[in-house]
Design a protein around this motif. Structure first.
Motif, PDB file in Angstrom:
ATOM      1  N   TYR A  32       4.513   7.768  -3.427  1.00 37.21           N
ATOM      2  CA  TYR A  32       4.012   7.199  -2.179  1.00 37.21           C
ATOM      3  C   TYR A  32       2.583   7.658  -1.913  1.00 37.21           C
ATOM      4  O   TYR A  32       2.201   8.777  -2.263  1.00 37.21           O
ATOM      5  N   GLN A  33       1.826   6.765  -1.296  1.00 38.60           N
ATOM      6  CA  GLN A  33       0.445   7.058  -0.944  1.00 38.60           C
ATOM      7  C   GLN A  33       0.409   8.152   0.125  1.00 38.60           C
ATOM      8  O   GLN A  33       0.956   7.977   1.210  1.00 38.60           O
ATOM      9  N   PRO A  34      -0.214   9.309  -0.167  1.00 37.63           N
ATOM     10  CA  PRO A  34      -0.281  10.364   0.849  1.00 37.63           C
ATOM     11  C   PRO A  34      -0.945   9.874   2.135  1.00 37.63           C
ATOM     12  O   PRO A  34      -1.891   9.077   2.104  1.00 37.63           O
ATOM     13  N   ASN A  35      -0.404  10.298   3.257  1.00 39.25           N
ATOM     14  CA  ASN A  35      -0.931   9.969   4.587  1.00 39.25           C
ATOM     15  C   ASN A  35      -0.868   8.477   4.905  1.00 39.25           C
ATOM     16  O   ASN A  35      -1.605   7.996   5.772  1.00 39.25           O
ATOM     17  N   PHE A  36       0.028   7.764   4.238  1.00 35.50           N
ATOM     18  CA  PHE A  36       0.207   6.324   4.516  1.00 35.50           C
ATOM     19  C   PHE A  36       0.889   6.140   5.872  1.00 35.50           C
ATOM     20  O   PHE A  36       1.720   6.949   6.288  1.00 35.50           O
ATOM     21  N   ILE A  96       3.952   8.760   5.975  1.00 39.14           N
ATOM     22  CA  ILE A  96       4.000   9.593   4.773  1.00 39.14           C
ATOM     23  C   ILE A  96       3.090  10.801   4.959  1.00 39.14           C
ATOM     24  O   ILE A  96       1.956  10.664   5.431  1.00 39.14           O
ATOM     25  N   ASN A  97       3.585  11.981   4.597  1.00 33.95           N
ATOM     26  CA  ASN A  97       2.801  13.195   4.793  1.00 33.95           C
ATOM     27  C   ASN A  97       1.767  13.386   3.677  1.00 33.95           C
ATOM     28  O   ASN A  97       1.661  12.568   2.753  1.00 33.95           O
ATOM     29  N   ALA A  98       1.029  14.480   3.751  1.00 37.61           N
ATOM     30  CA  ALA A  98      -0.040  14.741   2.788  1.00 37.61           C
ATOM     31  C   ALA A  98       0.487  14.983   1.384  1.00 37.61           C
ATOM     32  O   ALA A  98      -0.248  14.827   0.399  1.00 37.61           O
ATOM     33  N   GLN A  99       1.760  15.360   1.261  1.00 41.13           N
ATOM     34  CA  GLN A  99       2.353  15.587  -0.057  1.00 41.13           C
ATOM     35  C   GLN A  99       2.940  14.306  -0.664  1.00 41.13           C
ATOM     36  O   GLN A  99       3.388  14.307  -1.799  1.00 41.13           O
ATOM     37  N   GLY A 100       2.962  13.207   0.106  1.00 41.58           N
ATOM     38  CA  GLY A 100       3.435  11.931  -0.423  1.00 41.58           C
ATOM     39  C   GLY A 100       4.889  11.633  -0.157  1.00 41.58           C
ATOM     40  O   GLY A 100       5.509  10.872  -0.911  1.00 41.58           O
ATOM     41  N   PHE A 101       5.454  12.174   0.943  1.00 40.63           N
ATOM     42  CA  PHE A 101       6.857  11.932   1.260  1.00 40.63           C
ATOM     43  C   PHE A 101       7.012  11.582   2.733  1.00 40.63           C
ATOM     44  O   PHE A 101       6.172  11.929   3.570  1.00 40.63           O
ATOM     45  N   GLY A 115       0.779  -1.225   0.000  1.00 43.99           N
ATOM     46  CA  GLY A 115       0.000   0.000   0.000  1.00 43.99           C
ATOM     47  C   GLY A 115       0.810   1.273   0.000  1.00 43.99           C
ATOM     48  O   GLY A 115       0.245   2.365  -0.157  1.00 43.99           O
ATOM     49  N   LEU A 116       2.131   1.174   0.176  1.00 43.53           N
ATOM     50  CA  LEU A 116       2.966   2.375   0.216  1.00 43.53           C
ATOM     51  C   LEU A 116       3.068   3.018  -1.160  1.00 43.53           C
ATOM     52  O   LEU A 116       2.945   4.234  -1.302  1.00 43.53           O
ATOM     53  N   ILE A 117       3.296   2.216  -2.199  1.00 41.44           N
ATOM     54  CA  ILE A 117       3.561   2.731  -3.539  1.00 41.44           C
ATOM     55  C   ILE A 117       2.278   2.730  -4.370  1.00 41.44           C
ATOM     56  O   ILE A 117       1.547   1.732  -4.410  1.00 41.44           O
ATOM     57  N   VAL A 118       2.009   3.855  -5.040  1.00 41.90           N
ATOM     58  CA  VAL A 118       0.854   3.986  -5.923  1.00 41.90           C
ATOM     59  C   VAL A 118       1.321   4.545  -7.262  1.00 41.90           C
ATOM     60  O   VAL A 118       2.384   5.162  -7.360  1.00 41.90           O
ATOM     61  N   ALA A 119       0.529   4.302  -8.311  1.00 39.38           N
ATOM     62  CA  ALA A 119       0.868   4.807  -9.638  1.00 39.38           C
ATOM     63  C   ALA A 119       0.735   6.325  -9.682  1.00 39.38           C
ATOM     64  O   ALA A 119      -0.095   6.921  -8.987  1.00 39.38           O
ATOM     65  N   HIS A 120       1.603   6.952 -10.514  1.00 41.51           N
ATOM     66  CA  HIS A 120       1.568   8.406 -10.684  1.00 41.51           C
ATOM     67  C   HIS A 120       1.697   8.705 -12.180  1.00 41.51           C
ATOM     68  O   HIS A 120       2.558   8.132 -12.855  1.00 41.51           O
ATOM     69  N   ASN A 138      12.084   0.682 -14.483  1.00 42.21           N
ATOM     70  CA  ASN A 138      12.026   0.833 -13.038  1.00 42.21           C
ATOM     71  C   ASN A 138      11.017  -0.147 -12.467  1.00 42.21           C
ATOM     72  O   ASN A 138       9.837  -0.109 -12.811  1.00 42.21           O
ATOM     73  N   GLY A 139      11.497  -1.028 -11.596  1.00 41.44           N
ATOM     74  CA  GLY A 139      10.639  -2.056 -11.031  1.00 41.44           C
ATOM     75  C   GLY A 139       9.437  -1.526 -10.283  1.00 41.44           C
ATOM     76  O   GLY A 139       8.300  -1.968 -10.531  1.00 41.44           O
ATOM     77  N   PRO A 140       9.595  -0.567  -9.351  1.00 42.22           N
ATOM     78  CA  PRO A 140       8.434  -0.039  -8.642  1.00 42.22           C
ATOM     79  C   PRO A 140       7.387   0.569  -9.562  1.00 42.22           C
ATOM     80  O   PRO A 140       6.185   0.446  -9.310  1.00 42.22           O
ATOM     81  N   ALA A 141       7.813   1.242 -10.639  1.00 43.85           N
ATOM     82  CA  ALA A 141       6.858   1.844 -11.570  1.00 43.85           C
ATOM     83  C   ALA A 141       6.042   0.759 -12.258  1.00 43.85           C
ATOM     84  O   ALA A 141       4.814   0.876 -12.400  1.00 43.85           O
ATOM     85  N   ARG A 142       6.713  -0.307 -12.710  1.00 43.52           N
ATOM     86  CA  ARG A 142       5.989  -1.391 -13.386  1.00 43.52           C
ATOM     87  C   ARG A 142       5.021  -2.075 -12.429  1.00 43.52           C
ATOM     88  O   ARG A 142       3.891  -2.399 -12.805  1.00 43.52           O
ATOM     89  N   ARG A 143       5.453  -2.285 -11.184  1.00 49.04           N
ATOM     90  CA  ARG A 143       4.570  -2.920 -10.211  1.00 49.04           C
ATOM     91  C   ARG A 143       3.373  -2.035  -9.882  1.00 49.04           C
ATOM     92  O   ARG A 143       2.249  -2.528  -9.718  1.00 49.04           O
ATOM     93  N   ALA A 144       3.599  -0.723  -9.795  1.00 51.66           N
ATOM     94  CA  ALA A 144       2.499   0.191  -9.509  1.00 51.66           C
ATOM     95  C   ALA A 144       1.475   0.189 -10.634  1.00 51.66           C
ATOM     96  O   ALA A 144       0.254   0.227 -10.385  1.00 51.66           O
ATOM     97  N   GLN A 145       1.942   0.128 -11.884  1.00 54.20           N
ATOM     98  CA  GLN A 145       1.019   0.088 -13.020  1.00 54.20           C
ATOM     99  C   GLN A 145       0.222  -1.210 -13.031  1.00 54.20           C
ATOM    100  O   GLN A 145      -0.987  -1.210 -13.288  1.00 54.20           O
ATOM    101  N   ARG A 146       0.902  -2.331 -12.775  1.00 53.94           N
ATOM    102  CA  ARG A 146       0.179  -3.610 -12.728  1.00 53.94           C
ATOM    103  C   ARG A 146      -0.828  -3.610 -11.591  1.00 53.94           C
ATOM    104  O   ARG A 146      -1.942  -4.114 -11.726  1.00 53.94           O
ATOM    105  N   TYR A 147      -0.442  -3.035 -10.487  1.00 52.28           N
ATOM    106  CA  TYR A 147      -1.322  -2.982  -9.322  1.00 52.28           C
ATOM    107  C   TYR A 147      -2.589  -2.188  -9.647  1.00 52.28           C
ATOM    108  O   TYR A 147      -3.689  -2.534  -9.222  1.00 52.28           O
TER     109      TYR A 147
END
Length: 368
Positions: free
Chosen positions: A54-58, A74-79, A42-47, A174-183
């Motif tokens: 990162y998911q804001p407020n995670f 994670i803050n409201a800005q996603g960091f 749930g930390l990583i989301v597509a952008h 980039n692995g995280p980007a591909r996983r986020a898109q599949r997700y």
């Protein structure tokens, strides 16, 4: 029923024994864990522009058995930082861009070098507010995109870019980007199921079993396999810089980033993150760092290079996470903090961190 009850009682006893052993192992620190840190579900989301963020407020914890007591907020800005809204006493607001090194993989938020630089003095003033924009596996293309997106609401007065030596990589590869898109597009287990699994995995019993498995696997490696495990990433980086395509991609991104921030009159500079193999064997692994310095020097761009401060330490391994040549331990973040702090002091930040060529005294010296 009696047999089933006996089995359940026996399993409960085994679980409690493992839980006690795990508690002693992790809480009493009788041995150094060697597991990976891992990122929670749930930390990583597509952008749309960055590929992922990162998911804001995670709110969660690192997944690795050695690091599950360490929270990720994670803050409201996603960091991974407190909210970026301006506060009284902020002083100069400096955005620090980077990958998992800046994010602080495997360490607590308050142990990172950005928080060390951000701490208030005896009067309660820092004179500067460090904004941590680190995201795991980001490369220079991501930093340029963040700049084009006005740093997603960070509104900095100045920018520091932390360069890890594989930042020549493409955003698309980039692995995280591909996983986020599949997700986002494919079926996946519900988040609540993944969260329950992670919560079970945070018990000392399960963590201890994973630690045993990791240690057994590592013990089965021969000497050559262990050496390859510790140096494979850096060998890939050394080979990657020999590619004209990779070098051109980095130079193009560097020039575009510099032109963009100069056009906005936003001061900026760079930090070169030391890597363990390059510290131990600069003759074999030092070429990428020297090449990055050369590219920055050619453009008259300022950078902080903490290499010598790291190299002077008696125990280099203690500056990095266990079985990790890239990510710093709390001690490593402290060395990095002190080195960057001296570098920024020499710069006289408000007047010198502007992309112009620094004089010799302002540069972080390096004898290597």
């Amino acid at each position: 029923m009696r047999r089933m009850l006996f089995v359940l009682v026996w399993l409960l006893l085994v679980f409690l024994l493992l839980e006690g052993a795990g508690f002693a192992f992790y809480k009493l620190e009788i041995s150094q864990p060697i597991s990976d840190y891992g990122y929670p579900a749930g930390l990583i989301v597509a952008h749309p522009q960055l590929g992922y963020s990162y998911q804001p407020n995670f709110s969660g914890h690192f997944k690795g058995s050695a690091y599950q007591d360490i929270p990720i907020e994670i803050n409201a800005q996603g960091f991974r930082d407190r909210d970026f809204k301006a506060q009284p006493g902020d002083g100069m607001r400096i955005a620090v861009l980077g990958d998992s090194v800046v994010f602080g993989a495997g360490v607590r938020q308050d142990e990172r070098f950005t928080e060390c630089l951000d701490r208030a003095d005896e009067t309660g003033q820092t004179g500067q507010r460090l904004l941590n924009l680190g995201v795991n596996s980001y490369t220079f293309g991501h930093y340029l995109t963040l700049a084009r997106l006005n740093f997603l609401g960070a509104n900095p007065d100045a920018v520091l870019v932390g360069i890890t030596l594989n930042d020549f990589a493409s955003m698309d590869d980039n692995g995280p980007a591909r996983r986020a898109q599949r997700y986002a597009k494919e079926w996946h287990k519900p988040d609540w199921v993944a969260r329950v699994q992670e919560r079970i995995g945070r018990t000392y019993a399960v963590r201890f079993l994973r630690e045993i498995r990791t240690r057994f696997t590592y013990a089965m490696l021969n000497a050559d396999e262990r050496e390859d495990y510790h140096t494979k990433w850096m060998r890939t980086v050394v080979a990657g810089w020999q590619s004209d395509e990779n070098r051109q991609r980095f130079e193009t991104g560097l020039d575009a980033f510099s032109a963009l921030l100069k056009g906005r009159y936003t001061p900026f500079g760079f930090i070169l993150f030391p890597e363990l193999n390059a510290l131990r064997n600069p003759a074999e692994f030092g070429a990428p760092r020297r090449l990055v310095r050369e590219l920055l020097d050619q453009r008259g761009l300022h950078y902080c290079d903490p290499y010598d401060d790291f190299a002077r330490q008696s125990d280099l391994g203690a500056l990095f996470l266990a079985r990790d040549d890239i990510h710093y331990s709390p001690k490593g973040h402290q060395i990095l903090c002190r080195s960057v702090e001296r570098c920024l002091d020499r710069l006289e930040l408000t007047g010198r961190l502007d992309g112009s060529a620094p004089d010799q005294a302002a540069r972080a010296p390096s004898s290597e």
